[in-house]
Design an enzyme around this catalytic site. Structure first.
Site, PDB file in Angstrom:
ATOM      1  N   ASP A 137      54.631 139.978  26.453  1.00 16.49           N
ATOM      2  CA  ASP A 137      55.391 140.571  27.574  1.00 16.49           C
ATOM      3  C   ASP A 137      56.854 140.678  27.195  1.00 16.49           C
ATOM      4  OD1 ASP A 137      56.285 141.453  29.993  1.00 16.49           O
ATOM      5  OD2 ASP A 137      55.873 139.600  31.063  1.00 16.49           O
TER       6      ASP A 137
ATOM      7  N   GLU B 167      64.293 143.003  33.597  1.00 14.43           N
ATOM      8  CA  GLU B 167      63.073 143.363  34.329  1.00 14.43           C
ATOM      9  C   GLU B 167      62.498 142.127  34.991  1.00 14.43           C
ATOM     10  OE1 GLU B 167      58.805 143.916  35.134  1.00 14.43           O
ATOM     11  OE2 GLU B 167      59.699 142.464  33.807  1.00 14.43           O
ATOM     12  N   GLU B 168      62.551 141.026  34.235  1.00 12.67           N
ATOM     13  CA  GLU B 168      61.919 139.785  34.708  1.00 12.67           C
ATOM     14  C   GLU B 168      62.642 139.175  35.901  1.00 12.67           C
ATOM     15  OE1 GLU B 168      59.113 139.016  33.837  1.00 12.67           O
ATOM     16  OE2 GLU B 168      58.724 139.524  31.744  1.00 12.67           O
TER      17      GLU B 168
ATOM     18  N   HIS C  29      60.775 146.587  28.690  1.00  9.10           N
ATOM     19  CA  HIS C  29      61.960 145.754  28.903  1.00  9.10           C
ATOM     20  C   HIS C  29      62.177 144.849  27.706  1.00  9.10           C
ATOM     21  CE1 HIS C  29      59.529 142.174  30.033  1.00  9.10           C
ATOM     22  NE2 HIS C  29      58.748 143.027  30.678  1.00  9.10           N
TER      23      HIS C  29
ATOM     24  N   ASP D 170      64.014 141.967  27.903  1.00  7.28           N
ATOM     25  CA  ASP D 170      64.218 140.565  28.287  1.00  7.28           C
ATOM     26  C   ASP D 170      62.892 139.819  28.382  1.00  7.28           C
ATOM     27  OD1 ASP D 170      63.739 142.206  30.616  1.00  7.28           O
ATOM     28  OD2 ASP D 170      64.311 140.518  31.883  1.00  7.28           O
TER      29      ASP D 170
ATOM     30  N   HIS E 250      54.333 134.958  30.076  1.00  6.70           N
ATOM     31  CA  HIS E 250      55.107 133.903  30.767  1.00  6.70           C
ATOM     32  C   HIS E 250      54.596 132.487  30.482  1.00  6.70           C
ATOM     33  CE1 HIS E 250      56.644 136.928  34.060  1.00  6.70           C
ATOM     34  NE2 HIS E 250      56.553 137.480  32.864  1.00  6.70           N
TER      35      HIS E 250
ATOM     36  N   GLU F  66      53.652 147.498  29.770  1.00  8.06           N
ATOM     37  CA  GLU F  66      53.379 146.109  30.172  1.00  8.06           C
ATOM     38  C   GLU F  66      51.953 145.751  29.752  1.00  8.06           C
ATOM     39  OE1 GLU F  66      55.212 143.777  31.560  1.00  8.06           O
ATOM     40  OE2 GLU F  66      56.970 144.882  32.296  1.00  8.06           O
TER      41      GLU F  66
END
Ligand SMILES: [Zn+2]
Length: 386
Positions: free
Chosen positions: A106, A138-139, A74, A76, A359, A166
């Site tokens: 990530d 995705e997030e 992803h 984003d 994150h 991931e």
């Protein structure tokens, strides 16, 4: 020709510099990737949102047609709002063998490795083509990849193998839980709080439903276990709540949200039906005896399937062989792998970086992780050429 680490690092710096926080457009990043691929003679396809503000990208290196290996990730990233960073999150900064930046782990690190591989892949005589499958959103619930998977077998080929990159520290993850999220909205009737019998207290009825969710949670905890997961049971929890407007008014409205993270094979909709029955057959008639306008609405706001790798596919043994490992892992966070699997494309999760760094403020990926990932992809290319 081999993909070089400096190319991957340079690519990562370029990718991190695009602020692709989920609520923003990812088009500038997509355009950059398209231009880069075009420079190597690789054509890309977009699968955009209706307003064109975001897009997935699908590109093929090697012979077009069915099958192929998809490197999936992803574009984003999660917000940096409220986080204390020691460096600019959108400027990749190297220190002590670590590369700091939002999305470095990530999962732009993986995207950078995949892109750095392109010249080397172009130079090979691939018997199995490589696809790049880059998504968005995705997030925020794995929503962006769905239209792209929807094109599999129509305008896009169905990949034979999907490597979802991931962060797993390059271990092979073949199972994850599947989160489902709900929102309940209760409408009662306002009244002076000295006269509660004239109103319908939406918070009190929300509480009754939440009590039922707590019973379900206890049952789940005592129920089916799969020791590969931490925790080894299906989890349920209330995550949001808001209701009422003043301390002297019977609250006319309350909403709350909850989630279930189910083990593979768990059917969350049985609990959905049980809560609805209680709400609509027991509590709503009682609320309506006082206020006919009372209501309880329960909606699924997001659902991502749990993932258990296809045991008939060659993908898990191949991933283990390429990674020089002999054991797979299960994780409690979710990825797009279950969606690929449901779309007919066997998937596995294996990517550079540690989920513990995802994150977080000062998110980083170790340079050694990028190196491991490049070696893995090189061996995958060897396999595709053989
Ligand atoms: Zn991710």
């Amino acid at each position: 020709m081999r993909a070089s680490l400096p190319t991957a690092k340079e690519m990562l710096a370029r990718l991190v510099a695009f602020d692709t926080t989920s609520h923003k457009s990812n088009i500038p990043l997509i355009r950059f990737v398209e231009d880069y691929l075009a420079g190597h003679g690789v054509e890309s396809r977009r699968v955009p949102t209706a307003d064109g503000d975001k897009s997935s990208l699908f590109a093929t290196i090697g012979l077009a047609g069915a099958g192929g290996i998809a490197l999936s990730g992803h574009t984003d990233v999660v917000p940096v709002t409220g986080q204390r960073w020691d460096t600019d999150p959108f400027t990749l900064t190297e220190r002590d063998g670590k590369l700091y930046g939002r999305g470095s782990c990530d999962m732009k690190g993986y995207l950078a490795c995949a892109l750095a591989m392109v010249p080397a892949l172009k130079a090979r005589k691939l018997k199995v083509p490589f696809h790049l499958a880059f998504s968005y959103d995705e997030e925020t619930g794995c929503t962006g990849v769905r239209p792209m998977i929807g094109e599999f077998g129509k305008t896009l080929p169905v990949p034979r193998l999907v490597f979802v990159g991931e962060p797993t520290a390059m271990t092979v993850v073949d199972a994850h839980k599947g989160p489902v999220r709900w929102r309940a909205e209760l409408t009662g009737r306002a009244a002076h709080s000295s006269m509660p019998h004239l109103g319908v207290n939406a918070i009190a009825y929300a509480g009754a439903l939440i009590a039922e969710l707590a019973r379900m949670e206890a049952e789940l905890k005592a129920g089916a276990r799969d020791e590969r997961f931490d925790p080894p049971w299906t989890t349920l929890q209330v995550t949001r709540i808001d209701g009422g407007i003043a301390s002297n008014i019977v609250p006319a409205s309350c909403w709350f949200g909850w989630e279930i993270r189910g083990l593979p094979g768990f059917d969350p909709m049985a609990l959905d039906a049980r809560l609805r029955r209680l709400a609509l057959e027991t509590w709503l008639p009682e609320m309506r005896r006082v206020a006919p306008e009372a209501d309880i609405r329960i909606n699924v706001t997001n659902r991502v399937p749990a993932f258990a790798a296809d045991t008939t596919s060659e993908i898990v043994p191949l991933a283990l062989q390429l990674g020089g490992q002999n054991a797979t892992f299960a994780v409690s966070y979710c990825t797009e792998a279950g969606l690929f699997q449901d779309g007919g494309a066997p998937a596995v999760v294996v990517g550079p970086g540690h989920i513990a760094q995802a994150h977080t403020p000062n998110e980083f990926i170790a340079v050694s992780e990028l190196e491991k990932c490049l070696r893995f992809l090189e061996r995958l290319a060897d396999w595709a050429e053989a």
